[in-house]
Design an enzyme around this catalytic site. Structure first.
Site: not given
Ligand code: IPE
Ligand code: IPE
Ligand code: MG
Length: 264
Positions: A26, A137, A43
């Protein structure tokens, strides 16, 4: 096919490297914002970090790495971001599978892939077949995955396949139907990006996993940051319901007392 019994029955050596690490990657969006870039750049940079994490696990002898790439709730994001994420996933599969294969990595995708377009489903299928025999792995990517989805799909399949046991289904009957049946339960769970929640990741499998939360954003989660997480894990005492004094005596194989009753 042999399935893993719950790893909570025995006491793994937490002083060693974790056998299975599961990560919620995240913070990509916030990383991009920090550098005045579009979310998508975060991303893209996140894919680099995935490569680095795979290298790390190969180098440290960690046998299972599970990464949350797209949750069943992420469809709620703006359509443009969802579509860019799908393109990125497709591109990564095309570019990385041969390299993963060369390095002895078995790739598994868990989640409801039926919602992806046909081309992506085909790439997933081919990648799994190509790398199926690799054993160094196991890299599992959770895509359109949700812990609740997993439990419900497993329940539905078990109900169809074991109707005669209805009313008497056990944990051991159920677990093989879960999407992660190819891996032991995670020893270490890491969430980057500062949030301290599970966000519908592996609900069943994290029952006794050690949790590690870090504010480090996923694109900045390098080997040194991974080392800190592993070092934190190695300091934990995993008891699985027992008392501290039992651990030195029972270390290794002793099933939890009461276990025989529960699973007989
Ligand atoms: C959780 O991250 C899902 C992934 C990392 C794929 P999110 O950024 O979507 O989670 P929330 O919405 O903050 O809980
Ligand atoms: C996690 O990073 C990746 C996915 C959920 C695909 P985020 O896109 O949730 O990044 P933040 O939380 O907005 O920083
Ligand atoms: Mg996020």
């Amino acid at each position: 096919m042999a399935f893993f019994k719950s790893s909570t029955r025995t006491i793994p050596d937490a002083g060693g490297v974790p056998r299975h690490v599961a990560i919620i990657m995240d913070g990509n969006g916030r990383w991009a914002k920090k550098y005045f870039l579009p979310r998508f750049a975060g991303h893209s940079r996140g894919v680099e970090t995935v490569r680095e994490a795979v290298r790390y696990c190969l180098g440290r002898g960690i046998g299972y790495l599970t990464l949350f790439a797209f949750s069943s709730e992420n469809w709620r994001r703006p359509m443009e971001e969802v579509s860019l994420l799908m393109q990125l996933f497709t591109k990564a599969l095309k570019q990385e599978v041969a390299k993963l294969d060369d390095n002895g990595v078995r790739l598994k995708i868990v989640g409801d892939v039926s919602r992806f377009d046909a081309r992506l489903q085909e790439l997933i299928h081919d990648a799994e077949i190509t790398t199926a025999a690799n054993a160094k792995l196991t890299l599992t990517v959770a895509a359109n995955y949700g812990g609740r989805w997993d439990i419900v799909q497993a329940l539905n399949r078990m109900a169809v396949e074991l109707p005669e046991k209805q009313g008497q289904w056990t944990e051991d009957d159920f677990a093989p139907y879960l999407a992660m049946n190819h891996a032991p339960e995670p020893d270490l769970f890491i969430r980057t990006g500062g949030e301290e929640r599970i966000s519908n990741f592996l609900l069943w499998q994290l029952a006794y996993t050690e949790f590690y939360f870090t504010a480090t954003l996923w694109p900045e989660f390098d080997a040194a940051a991974f080392d800190l997480a592993v070092a934190s894990y190695q300091k934990r005492e995993r008891r699985f319901g027992r008392v501290s004094e039992q651990l030195t005596v029972d270390a290794g194989e002793t099933p939890a007392s009461g276990d025989a009753k529960l699973h007989a």
